[in-house]
Design an enzyme around this catalytic site. Structure first.
Site, mmCIF file in Angstrom:
data_model
loop_
_atom_site.group_PDB
_atom_site.id
_atom_site.type_symbol
_atom_site.label_atom_id
_atom_site.label_comp_id
_atom_site.label_asym_id
_atom_site.label_seq_id
_atom_site.Cartn_x
_atom_site.Cartn_y
_atom_site.Cartn_z
ATOM 1 N N TYR A 96 0.842 -1.093 -0.028
ATOM 2 C CA TYR A 96 0.069 0.030 0.046
ATOM 3 C C TYR A 96 0.797 1.250 -0.064
ATOM 4 C CZ TYR A 96 -4.295 2.518 0.383
ATOM 5 O OH TYR A 96 -5.445 3.580 0.304
ATOM 6 N N ARG A 149 -9.050 10.855 -7.504
ATOM 7 C CA ARG A 149 -8.123 11.721 -6.914
ATOM 8 C C ARG A 149 -7.396 10.484 -5.957
ATOM 9 N NH1 ARG A 149 -8.922 12.766 -0.679
ATOM 10 N NH2 ARG A 149 -7.811 10.969 -1.194
ATOM 11 N N LYS A 167 -6.227 -1.767 -0.536
ATOM 12 C CA LYS A 167 -6.870 -1.596 0.632
ATOM 13 C C LYS A 167 -7.464 -2.905 1.275
ATOM 14 C CE LYS A 167 -6.839 2.592 2.239
ATOM 15 N NZ LYS A 167 -7.765 3.632 2.394
ATOM 16 N N GLU A 238 -13.568 5.187 -1.790
ATOM 17 C CA GLU A 238 -12.247 5.309 -1.932
ATOM 18 C C GLU A 238 -11.646 6.299 -2.902
ATOM 19 O OE1 GLU A 238 -8.714 5.062 0.028
ATOM 20 O OE2 GLU A 238 -10.371 3.959 0.838
ATOM 21 N N ASP A 239 -10.960 7.429 -2.446
ATOM 22 C CA ASP A 239 -10.375 8.388 -3.337
ATOM 23 C C ASP A 239 -11.164 9.094 -4.531
ATOM 24 O OD1 ASP A 239 -8.210 8.189 -2.156
ATOM 25 O OD2 ASP A 239 -7.023 6.959 -3.377
ATOM 26 N N ASP A 261 -13.401 5.822 3.528
ATOM 27 C CA ASP A 261 -12.214 6.020 4.306
ATOM 28 C C ASP A 261 -11.452 7.244 4.308
ATOM 29 O OD1 ASP A 261 -10.142 4.358 6.123
ATOM 30 O OD2 ASP A 261 -8.961 4.625 4.225
ATOM 31 N N ASP A 262 -11.567 7.771 3.287
ATOM 32 C CA ASP A 262 -10.772 9.101 3.064
ATOM 33 C C ASP A 262 -11.153 10.220 3.870
ATOM 34 O OD1 ASP A 262 -9.071 8.277 0.837
ATOM 35 O OD2 ASP A 262 -10.927 8.479 -0.361
ATOM 36 N N ASN A 401 -0.583 11.964 1.757
ATOM 37 C CA ASN A 401 0.171 10.840 1.215
ATOM 38 C C ASN A 401 0.471 11.189 -0.410
ATOM 39 O OD1 ASN A 401 0.934 8.716 3.134
ATOM 40 N ND2 ASN A 401 -1.222 8.677 3.068
#
Length: 543
Positions: A96, A149, A167, A238-239, A261-262, A401
């Site tokens: 990851y 993103r 993930k 996610e993203d 999660d973000d 990150n």
């Protein structure tokens, strides 16, 4: 998936869930027509793990190591997880962040065996039909992205698939969620990345991103199809870009089992770091003030969860939100600004405009600064020194990150604060020595939260994911940090012990699920036993 007895010979060797490679016994080789297809020598799983360690040690490039592990996952799932779980602190950065960022950027040029499902918007009206092609009939977790993103790297189109894959690998490796219940998904709605559209090797739809009603109708078709096929499934977003992530979460979070999660995972791991930091500074949460560099979904998500936690300790929600301020490319988010999105407005402060982050620190006097900007080096020497002048133990959390996007390094934070900073970052940094004292930087990695939350949801078959569950998870992470770790500045449990740490968090979250009547299974007398009994451990089954 076929039963083991239905697979023989090369087909058995090609099934990653059943393949044992050189660990097939002599009797199994005879029974399943494997004789001659493998070298005659047999290896134990432990010996196979040692061989994989040797292979990886011979490589000097993290992307090559990522690819070796990806190939292993596609070939022998048990050995893959046994390897990752044998040394999680070493292997998590390879499967990851930060390595997955480079893998996503180069996805179209290093594509090998496919994994997960790609659902293009050109299949509108047939999404359920496509999802039915997945061989597993009982999916409990879908991690889905639209690739817009990815980390701090931007729009990578279908190359973002590395994130859901990574993930879900950590769901299993860090908390024991059985891998057969996990499905990575990429929704391909096009890309606005001109370099990808011009690249002859690009594997996604060659069109600009679909927006608006058509986009949301497509996402809704996916959600309805996924839940029709897998009614016990939890969907993790996610993203996604902020302008999609926030409304998607708001639309679904009170209707289905889902979370982002973000937004929520990042918030929980930041809150866990704050709880642990307060053990060092000996202060109360309600006395803290935080200034965020970055006002997107991650920043507002952290600010809101901190606010909710402050409410539990006695503040009103308005008083709590007033202690969490946001700063973006246009300066401090103040009430007089006309460019704020609805999700940012609760954190706008009644203050004159402030154009530089250093001036915002001096004006608001925060006890902690949290970076979610994805712009490197913005926590510069002036910022850190200003924080150190205001606070005896300033909280410095550059969470962006990958490593190249971090707002500052650990060494910068410790050196510019004369070793007084309480530091955690989104990507790993090595220990820092200043004037004979060694500091161990903590990594505020969501891996402390989402795998454990996933295990709790899996074991309880939860119907919803709530903000309270994330606050409970944050406290459960923080309570595992030892006094010895705190003395070195480490405010998260060691990643080498992530599996046990995750099971502890999962138990606490499961208790919360049962307490709020959100479980589909009866409450057992021993919730710890329930969690441990559900946890996957890599071992070859007898065929």
């Amino acid at each position: 998936m076929q039963k083991p007895s239905e697979l023989t010979g090369r087909d058995l060797l090609r099934d990653p869930r059943l393949n044992k490679g050189s660990a097939f016994s002599e009797a199994e080789r005879r029974q399943y027509h494997l004789e001659g297809l493998l070298p005659p020598g047999s290896s134990s799983l432990e010996l196979q793990v040692a061989r994989t360690h040797t292979e990886l040690a011979a490589l000097d490039n993290d992307l090559q190591k990522y690819l070796l592990l990806s190939d292993l996952q596609a070939r022998n799932e048990t050995l893959f997880y046994a390897t990752i779980m044998s040394d999680p602190a070493t292997f998590m950065p390879l499967v990851y962040t930060p390595t997955v960022g480079e893998a996503c950027q180069k996805f179209n040029h290093i594509f090998r065996a496919t994994r997960g499902m790609y659902i293009p918007i050109s299949a509108r009206g047939r999404v359920k039909e496509l999802l039915q092609n997945w061989p597993e009939t009982d999916v409990r977790f879908i991690v889905v992205t639209d690739g817009e993103r990815i980390l701090g790297l931007g729009d990578l189109g279908v190359g973002g698939m590395g994130i859901p894959i990574g993930k879900l690998s950590l769901y299993t490796a860090c908390a024991g969620v059985p891998p057969q219940y996990c499905l990575p998904v990429t929704l391909d709605v096009g890309t606005n990345n001109r370099d990808l559209l011009d690249d002859p090797l690009y594997l996604g739809l060659r069109q600009e991103r679909v927006r608006g009603d058509e986009y949301h109708a497509f996402v809704n078709e996916f959600v309805e199809a996924a839940l029709a096929l897998h009614p016990k499934c939890c969907i993790q977003w996610e993203d996604f870009a902020n302008f999609n992530a926030v409304p998607l979460l708001a639309r679904y979070k009170d209707k289905i089992c889902t979370y982002n999660d973000d937004i929520q995972g990042t918030a929980a791991v930041a809150l866990a770091g704050i709880f642990a930091a307060l053990h060092i500074s000996k202060q109360k949460l309600v006395d803290q003030r935080f200034l965020f560099l970055g006002g997107g979904s991650a920043g507002t998500g952290i600010a809101e969860l901190i606010s909710q936690a402050m409410v539990l300790e006695g503040l009103s929600i308005d008083e709590a939100r007033a202690r969490n301020a946001l700063f973006d490319v246009n300066g401090l988010m103040v009430k007089s600004r006309q460019d704020l999105a609805d999700f940012q407005k609760p954190f706008a402060v009644d203050h004159a405009p402030v154009s530089t982050f250093t001036d915002a620190v001096k004006a608001l006097k925060p006890t902690g600064i949290i970076g979610v900007s994805t712009v490197p080096k913005l926590f510069n020497q002036h910022v850190i020194e200003a924080m150190a002048e205001i606070n005896e133990r300033p909280i410095i959390f550059p969470y962006s990150n990958p490593t190249s996007r971090s707002e500052c390094t650990a060494e910068e934070a410790y050196r510019w604060s004369s070793g007084r900073a309480i530091f955690a970052s989104g990507s790993p940094f090595p220990p820092v020595e200043i004037e004979g004292r060694t500091f161990v930087p903590g990594q505020g990695n969501n891996v402390y939260i989402f795998p454990a939350l996933g295990m709790a949801v899996f074991a309880t078959q939860a119907t919803r994911v709530t903000d309270e569950m994330f606050i409970v998870a944050a406290k459960a992470v923080a309570e595992q940090v030892s006094e010895t770790s705190l003395a070195t500045g480490l405010i998260y449990p060691p990643q080498s012990k992530i599996f046990e740490a995750s099971l502890h968090v999962a138990v606490r979250v499961a208790e919360c699920i049962f307490d709020n009547n959100l479980a589909r299974v009866p409450r057992p007398d021993d919730i710890t036993a329930l969690i441990r009994d559900c946890a996957y451990k890599p071992a070859y089954a007898t065929l």
